[in-house]
Design an enzyme around this catalytic site. Structure first.
Site, short mmCIF file in Angstrom:
data_model
loop_
_atom_site.label_atom_id
_atom_site.label_comp_id
_atom_site.label_asym_id
_atom_site.label_seq_id
_atom_site.Cartn_x
_atom_site.Cartn_y
_atom_site.Cartn_z
N ASP A 1 -37.66 -21.59 -4.05
CA ASP A 1 -37.05 -22.89 -3.81
C ASP A 1 -37.31 -23.39 -2.40
O ASP A 1 -37.44 -24.60 -2.18
CB ASP A 1 -35.54 -22.82 -4.06
CG ASP A 1 -35.21 -22.76 -5.55
OD1 ASP A 1 -36.07 -23.13 -6.36
OD2 ASP A 1 -34.09 -22.35 -5.89
N ASN B 1 -31.78 -31.29 -1.40
CA ASN B 1 -30.74 -30.30 -1.71
C ASN B 1 -29.42 -30.63 -1.02
O ASN B 1 -28.44 -30.97 -1.67
CB ASN B 1 -31.19 -28.91 -1.28
CG ASN B 1 -31.42 -27.97 -2.44
OD1 ASN B 1 -31.57 -28.41 -3.58
ND2 ASN B 1 -31.47 -26.69 -2.17
N ASP B 2 -29.42 -30.51 0.31
CA ASP B 2 -28.16 -30.68 1.02
C ASP B 2 -28.37 -30.95 2.50
O ASP B 2 -29.42 -30.68 3.08
CB ASP B 2 -27.26 -29.44 0.86
CG ASP B 2 -27.99 -28.13 1.13
OD1 ASP B 2 -28.82 -28.07 2.05
OD2 ASP B 2 -27.74 -27.15 0.40
N ASP C 1 -16.18 -23.81 9.92
CA ASP C 1 -17.52 -23.35 10.27
C ASP C 1 -18.55 -24.46 10.01
O ASP C 1 -19.62 -24.46 10.60
CB ASP C 1 -17.90 -22.12 9.44
CG ASP C 1 -17.21 -20.85 9.92
OD1 ASP C 1 -16.56 -20.90 10.99
OD2 ASP C 1 -17.30 -19.82 9.22
N ALA D 1 -23.82 -25.08 -1.56
CA ALA D 1 -22.52 -25.65 -1.93
C ALA D 1 -21.84 -24.82 -3.01
O ALA D 1 -20.62 -24.63 -2.99
CB ALA D 1 -22.69 -27.10 -2.40
N SER E 1 -22.25 -21.58 -3.50
CA SER E 1 -21.79 -20.34 -2.86
C SER E 1 -20.52 -20.56 -2.05
O SER E 1 -19.71 -19.64 -1.89
CB SER E 1 -22.89 -19.79 -1.94
OG SER E 1 -24.06 -19.48 -2.67
#
Length: 304
Positions: free
Chosen positions: A71, A146-147, A176, A190, A192
């Site tokens: 990925d 993705n993010d 965090d 996200a 996880s």
């Protein structure tokens, strides 16, 4: 759909530098050339870049981008097709390979389908990311398939953030970091961090806090016409650090804020099979589709 006679076809093969001499990569290149493609190999895309910088997109004469890797390699290759109509297809040689269409042992089948254009195109949502720095009029712009992650720059401290939706303040806390993911990224970091899986055809953005120091910090999902704003508060004990797709990153000082919304661009994924997203989810995550009660009953001889 077959190729037109006499037409030149170009494929870009993207892989990691460590795999450049891998047998699977060389086999894929040879098969594409045998099937009539002119092949350009790209194994030089850097793992990380400064926020706002991207690889140069492929030219208009490229028919498809074939990714051999995991990925992470697919996310690197996405920079080559962002803003173009060129589709991308992944052949997994990594670990999970959630974005990949085929595994490496299915290589010959995949190459034949690519040559015959025996695939459908799925458009995946992309997030537009804007960074507003204090005292600067220039807006730094990036994007994420993705993010986007905004986390603490100092690992020994929490970053204090304020969250707004559509310019309305909704929350503030120390943490965090926070993850804003697309549906594509909802199965990655996200997930996880406790966020839900969003099906790829849903047009939405998901915000998931990371180790927030607050009682009520559940994931938040907004629609495609809404925006997230994340501000690093002046009172924060440390600065922030932004990273898009695990690649493009920089420091986010106190007083800066990030705006995330749906981009007008999409990423075109080539699907070589009719596998449903649900099937992929069960297979890649090896989901326990049978609960312990059903398994126990089967052991006792009960059947459906």
């Amino acid at each position: 759909m077959s190729k037109e006679a006499g037409q030149q076809h170009t494929a870009v093969v993207v892989t990691h530098a460590a795999l450049r001499n891998d047998a699977t990569v060389n086999t894929a290149i040879n098969q594409l050339q045998h099937l009539g493609f002119s092949v350009i190999v790209r194994d030089d895309i850097p793992d990380t870049q400064y926020f706002g910088n991207h690889a140069t997109p492929v030219s208009d004469d490229v028919e498809i981008v074939v990714v051999l890797g995991g990925d992470g390699t697919i996310l690197r290759a996405a920079e080559l097709v962002k803003g173009t109509h060129v589709p991308i297809v992944g052949i997994n040689t990594g670990h999970v390979g959630f974005l990949a269409e085929f595994e490496s042992f299915e290589l010959a089948t995949a190459m034949e389908k690519i040559a015959q254009r025996d695939y459908t195109i799925e458009e995946r949502m992309i997030a537009a990311v804007e960074l507003y720095l204090p005292g600067r009029e220039e807006i730094l712009c990036d994007w994420a398939l993705n993010d986007m992650i905004l986390e603490h720059e100092d690992r020994a401290r929490m970053v204090e953030v304020g969250i707004s939706v559509d310019d309305v303040a909704t929350s503030s806390f120390g943490c965090d970091g926070v993850i804003v993911s697309t549906p594509t990224g909802s199965t990655a970091y996200a997930f996880s961090a406790g966020g839900p899986v969003i099906w790829p055809d849903v047009q939405a953005l998901e915000l998931t806090p990371i180790a927030a120091h607050a009682l009520f910090t559940h994931p938040l999902i907004i629609g495609s016409t809404s925006t997230f704003d994340i501000r690093v508060l002046e009172s924060s004990s440390c600065e922030g650090w932004i990273c898009c797709d695990g690649r493009r990153q920089c420091v986010v000082p106190r007083g800066a804020h990030v705006r995330i919304r749906q981009s007008s661009s999409v990423l075109r994924l080539a699907h070589l099979s009719g596998t449903l997203f649900t099937d992929r989810l069960v297979r890649k995550f090896d989901l326990p589709v049978k609960g312990w009660r059903e398994t126990s009953l089967e052991k006792k001889g009960y059947t459906k």
